[in-house]
Scaffold this motif. Structure first.
Motif, PDB file in Angstrom:
ATOM      1  N   PRO A  52       0.817  -1.229   0.000  1.00 44.45           N
ATOM      2  CA  PRO A  52       0.000   0.000   0.000  1.00 44.45           C
ATOM      3  C   PRO A  52       0.843   1.268   0.000  1.00 44.45           C
ATOM      4  O   PRO A  52       0.463   2.274  -0.614  1.00 44.45           O
ATOM      5  CB  PRO A  52      -0.817  -0.127   1.292  1.00 44.45           C
ATOM      6  CG  PRO A  52      -0.830  -1.585   1.597  1.00 44.45           C
ATOM      7  CD  PRO A  52       0.501  -2.098   1.150  1.00 44.45           C
ATOM      8  N   LEU A  53       1.997   1.213   0.672  1.00 46.96           N
ATOM      9  CA  LEU A  53       2.843   2.400   0.697  1.00 46.96           C
ATOM     10  C   LEU A  53       3.376   2.731  -0.689  1.00 46.96           C
ATOM     11  O   LEU A  53       3.435   3.895  -1.091  1.00 46.96           O
ATOM     12  CB  LEU A  53       4.012   2.175   1.666  1.00 46.96           C
ATOM     13  CG  LEU A  53       3.642   1.973   3.134  1.00 46.96           C
ATOM     14  CD1 LEU A  53       4.896   1.754   3.960  1.00 46.96           C
ATOM     15  CD2 LEU A  53       2.861   3.158   3.650  1.00 46.96           C
ATOM     16  N   VAL A  54       3.777   1.716  -1.431  1.00 47.10           N
ATOM     17  CA  VAL A  54       4.277   1.938  -2.791  1.00 47.10           C
ATOM     18  C   VAL A  54       3.163   2.475  -3.675  1.00 47.10           C
ATOM     19  O   VAL A  54       3.366   3.398  -4.471  1.00 47.10           O
ATOM     20  CB  VAL A  54       4.864   0.640  -3.367  1.00 47.10           C
ATOM     21  CG1 VAL A  54       5.295   0.857  -4.815  1.00 47.10           C
ATOM     22  CG2 VAL A  54       6.037   0.163  -2.529  1.00 47.10           C
ATOM     23  N   ASN A  55       1.967   1.922  -3.535  1.00 43.32           N
ATOM     24  CA  ASN A  55       0.840   2.417  -4.331  1.00 43.32           C
ATOM     25  C   ASN A  55       0.567   3.884  -4.029  1.00 43.32           C
ATOM     26  O   ASN A  55       0.300   4.681  -4.938  1.00 43.32           O
ATOM     27  CB  ASN A  55      -0.411   1.591  -4.041  1.00 43.32           C
ATOM     28  CG  ASN A  55      -0.343   0.211  -4.673  1.00 43.32           C
ATOM     29  OD1 ASN A  55       0.376   0.000  -5.658  1.00 43.32           O
ATOM     30  ND2 ASN A  55      -1.065  -0.753  -4.108  1.00 43.32           N
ATOM     31  N   GLN A  56       0.653   4.251  -2.740  1.00 44.93           N
ATOM     32  CA  GLN A  56       0.439   5.651  -2.386  1.00 44.93           C
ATOM     33  C   GLN A  56       1.545   6.534  -2.956  1.00 44.93           C
ATOM     34  O   GLN A  56       1.304   7.653  -3.393  1.00 44.93           O
ATOM     35  CB  GLN A  56       0.383   5.796  -0.859  1.00 44.93           C
ATOM     36  CG  GLN A  56      -0.877   5.202  -0.243  1.00 44.93           C
ATOM     37  CD  GLN A  56      -0.912   5.381   1.264  1.00 44.93           C
ATOM     38  OE1 GLN A  56      -0.624   6.460   1.761  1.00 44.93           O
ATOM     39  NE2 GLN A  56      -1.274   4.333   1.989  1.00 44.93           N
ATOM     40  N   GLN A  57       2.762   6.001  -2.955  1.00 37.99           N
ATOM     41  CA  GLN A  57       3.865   6.803  -3.494  1.00 37.99           C
ATOM     42  C   GLN A  57       3.687   7.024  -4.991  1.00 37.99           C
ATOM     43  O   GLN A  57       3.899   8.126  -5.501  1.00 37.99           O
ATOM     44  CB  GLN A  57       5.206   6.109  -3.232  1.00 37.99           C
ATOM     45  CG  GLN A  57       6.386   6.932  -3.729  1.00 37.99           C
ATOM     46  CD  GLN A  57       7.708   6.385  -3.254  1.00 37.99           C
ATOM     47  OE1 GLN A  57       7.756   5.500  -2.411  1.00 37.99           O
ATOM     48  NE2 GLN A  57       8.781   6.914  -3.801  1.00 37.99           N
ATOM     49  N   ILE A  58       3.266   5.976  -5.703  1.00 43.59           N
ATOM     50  CA  ILE A  58       3.050   6.126  -7.142  1.00 43.59           C
ATOM     51  C   ILE A  58       1.904   7.086  -7.409  1.00 43.59           C
ATOM     52  O   ILE A  58       1.941   7.891  -8.347  1.00 43.59           O
ATOM     53  CB  ILE A  58       2.796   4.752  -7.799  1.00 43.59           C
ATOM     54  CG1 ILE A  58       4.035   3.863  -7.665  1.00 43.59           C
ATOM     55  CG2 ILE A  58       2.453   4.925  -9.279  1.00 43.59           C
ATOM     56  CD1 ILE A  58       3.850   2.462  -8.216  1.00 43.59           C
ATOM     57  N   THR A  59       0.872   7.037  -6.567  1.00 43.80           N
ATOM     58  CA  THR A  59      -0.225   7.990  -6.713  1.00 43.80           C
ATOM     59  C   THR A  59       0.277   9.420  -6.521  1.00 43.80           C
ATOM     60  O   THR A  59      -0.119  10.344  -7.252  1.00 43.80           O
ATOM     61  CB  THR A  59      -1.335   7.690  -5.685  1.00 43.80           C
ATOM     62  OG1 THR A  59      -1.860   6.379  -5.934  1.00 43.80           O
ATOM     63  CG2 THR A  59      -2.463   8.712  -5.787  1.00 43.80           C
ATOM     64  N   THR A  60       1.165   9.602  -5.549  1.00 41.34           N
ATOM     65  CA  THR A  60       1.755  10.938  -5.341  1.00 41.34           C
ATOM     66  C   THR A  60       2.541  11.368  -6.579  1.00 41.34           C
ATOM     67  O   THR A  60       2.471  12.535  -7.003  1.00 41.34           O
ATOM     68  CB  THR A  60       2.684  10.916  -4.117  1.00 41.34           C
ATOM     69  OG1 THR A  60       1.925  10.533  -2.961  1.00 41.34           O
ATOM     70  CG2 THR A  60       3.305  12.290  -3.882  1.00 41.34           C
ATOM     71  N   ILE A  61       3.282  10.441  -7.157  1.00 39.38           N
ATOM     72  CA  ILE A  61       4.033  10.731  -8.386  1.00 39.38           C
ATOM     73  C   ILE A  61       3.079  11.164  -9.489  1.00 39.38           C
ATOM     74  O   ILE A  61       3.321  12.158 -10.195  1.00 39.38           O
ATOM     75  CB  ILE A  61       4.837   9.499  -8.815  1.00 39.38           C
ATOM     76  CG1 ILE A  61       5.966   9.214  -7.821  1.00 39.38           C
ATOM     77  CG2 ILE A  61       5.404   9.677 -10.228  1.00 39.38           C
ATOM     78  CD1 ILE A  61       6.645   7.877  -8.016  1.00 39.38           C
TER      79      ILE A  61
END
Length: 608
Positions: A52-61
């Motif tokens: 989930p953290l990676v998904n949130q980071q990609i969403t931020t990107i």
């Protein structure tokens, strides 16, 4: 919330992940100083709870990209390890990189993500996402100068598009085809199997082969519509072609020509006049309606505003001229221009756009910018500049440098030359040969013995941009070859070519590629007419004759060019378009010195 500058990437990532963890439902037991967030993000698949953290980071990107905050998006992207991402995360990673490249106008980089080794990740996307992806791919082709590939992509997509997207896509197909060289279109028209593409190519060729004569162009377009009634463009012509009827009905019947026909610039003015007359006589020969021409000598009357008013009062409905930069500058300062003016030079770039005022000239700076743009599109990134140490050389090379650095290119070195006896030193310094020789001398002194020595040049140069007149270039290129630069591609502007094929002299320029106006590269009926009627004009003023020919072809289309940016007129000085500030921009052809002779080459082969 926008993230401002941080001391380093690790700080940025730590703060970001800390914020994300604090927003999760799970309680974080460890105190903040112990958190090592970058390690968790870089290897997300190592621990399931990190997904989930990676998904949130990609969403931020993706949010950063949507806001065109490229630097912030890149920092976060670089913290991810592609091979440790899940498949759907890899897909989003690829699209993020492609979108950043498109924002930056780097078509080659975008294509490497959209059509390269990662393309398999994009094959399973839903239909609407596939459509959006193909539109991005077409945009990437356009940024990389591959206009025909872009047109193919858009033509393939057209049947599944609707509404305003379909209209925009069709207009872009037409715009892309205007950029494809005519020789390439001619070779495709009889071999292409796609009926839609074939129809588009035929229509594009029609727009180029009618010498800009509006009534005849309109008639041929109507014939094409009847013969291709089911073609998408027949049902809805490109908007610039829809305007032909209005243009035909509103053509000027009287032209005022403002040129220096006496004094120090008499020969230059006469050369332009002869080009105008040659085009006018050719139009009459073809049965076209021609305007009445009235010439005004700008050398006899310094008040260009008064001449403009005089021509207007005597019935002129459009003006061609003046020629000198000073008079063009004065004309640009006249705020009220009831009839259009096509000036034959350029005013200061700081002059604001004036209604009814257009500028057309043969600026060497424009050639330098075209060279920079064309080689950038083919992947060149590090350039060495060879140019005269003069105000002119500095001005033209600066135009190249400004464009190049704006794109993100690197100027690896510069060699500014003045006297022939300094050419060798200039080139050696730019290639760092001097450093190599100095190291050899140092080692020789330290070891006190002879050494086997082979000097080396710097290896961080992709291409050389040479700004030099023929006599200078014939000395500089052999020096460059001898200094281990024989493998470096060399490109130049048209000043490299004297206009005369001389294999004995030009052999020293072997392999150099340069931009040149079609007038000087290939025969044409209008050129033959000038040679017969005004042979003296071609001796030293051939370029100005060509300027006069194209000025005559331009004035009927100025209103159309002002409205639509897809209008591209094939002239003898180059392919002409109109910029937003009212300047006619020319795109010249490419040529190469082969066996001492000048041969036209495709603009897509500059690195070969």
């Amino acid at each position: 919330m926008r993230i401002c500058s941080f001391a380093n990437t690790a700080t940025l990532l730590s703060l970001l992940v800390l914020a994300l963890l604090q927003g999760c439902a799970t309680t974080v037991v460890a105190p903040p100083p112990v958190i090592v967030a970058p390690q968790v993000i870089i290897a997300p698949t190592a621990e399931p709870e990190s997904e989930p953290l990676v998904n949130q980071q990609i969403t931020t990107i993706e949010d950063y990209i949507a806001q065109r905050q490229v630097d912030e998006a890149r920092i976060l992207l670089h913290s991810l390890s592609f091979n440790q991402l899940l498949t759907d995360q890899q897909t989003r990673y690829v699209l993020a990189n492609a979108n950043i490249a498109l924002i930056l106008g780097d078509g080659q980089e975008a294509l490497s993500w959209l059509s390269g080794e990662y393309a398999y990740l994009l094959d399973g996307l839903p239909l609407q996402e596939q459509i959006a992806l193909n539109l991005k791919r077409a945009e990437a082709y356009e940024f990389s100068g591959r206009s025909l590939s872009a047109a193919r992509e858009r033509i393939f997509l057209a049947p599944v598009l609707e509404g305003e997207t379909a209209i925009t896509n069709q207009e872009q197909i037409w715009f892309d085809l205007q950029l494809v060289p005519q020789e390439q279109l001619l070779s495709l028209v009889n071999t292409e199997s796609s009926p839609d593409l074939t129809g588009w190519i035929e229509l594009a060729l029609i727009s180029r082969t009618e010498d800009g004569e509006l009534s005849r162009l309109q008639s041929v377009v109507e014939q094409w519509q009847l013969a291709n009634s089911r073609h998408p463009a027949a049902k809805r012509l490109p908007r610039s072609l829809q305007m032909l009827t209005e243009l035909t009905l509103n053509q000027p019947t009287r032209l005022g020509i403002l040129l220096p026909l006496s004094g120090s610039l008499e020969k230059a003015g006469n050369a332009i006049r002869n080009g105008l007359l040659a085009a006018w006589y050719q139009a009459r020969q073809y049965g076209q309606e021609t305007p009445e021409l009235t010439f005004y000598d700008t050398a006899a009357n310094e008040d260009i505003g008064a001449l403009y008013k005089q021509a207007t009062a005597e019935g002129a409905q459009a003006i061609i001229g003046p020629l000198t930069k000073v008079k063009v500058q004065r004309m640009a300062g006249i705020q009220d221009l009831p009839i259009p003016v096509l000036a034959l030079n350029y005013a200061d770039s700081r002059v604001e756009r004036v209604t009814n005022f257009y500028q057309f000239g043969l600026a060497p700076e424009d050639e330098a910018i075209q060279v920079a743009n064309d080689i950038w599109q083919q992947g060149v990134r590090r350039v060495m500049i060879v140019a005269p140490d003069s105000a002119w050389g500095e001005r033209v090379s600066d135009a190249f440098v400004r464009f190049w650095q704006l794109k993100g290119g690197v100027i690896a070195s510069k060699a500014f030359f003045s006297q022939p006896d300094q050419y060798l030193t200039n080139i050696k310094n730019a290639l760092n040969i001097q450093d190599s020789e100095e190291r050899y001398q140092l080692l020789r002194r330290k070891l006190d013995e002879d050494l086997v020595f082979e000097f080396r040049r710097r290896e961080d140069i992709d291409m050389v941009f040479m700004l030099a007149f023929p006599a200078q270039a014939r000395q500089l290129k052999p020096i460059l070859n001898y200094q281990r630069g024989v493998d470096l591609p060399v490109v130049a502007t048209s000043i490299l070519y004297s206009g005369v094929d001389d294999p004995d002299k030009n052999k020293d320029l072997e392999g150099v590629r340069f931009v040149e106006m079609p007038w000087r590269l290939a025969p044409s009926p209008i050129k033959n007419r000038v040679a017969e009627a005004f042979p003296e004009s071609l001796d030293n003023y051939a370029a100005l004759v060509a300027l006069g020919v194209d000025a005559y072809r331009l004035y009927p289309r100025l209103a159309q060019m002002s409205v639509f940016n897809d209008v591209r007129i094939q002239g003898v000085t180059g392919a002409m378009t109109l910029t937003e500030n009212g300047r006619i921009q020319r795109e010249l052809d490419w040529a190469e010195v082969q066996d001492g002779l000048i041969r036209q080459v495709p603009a897509t082969d500059l690195l070969q």
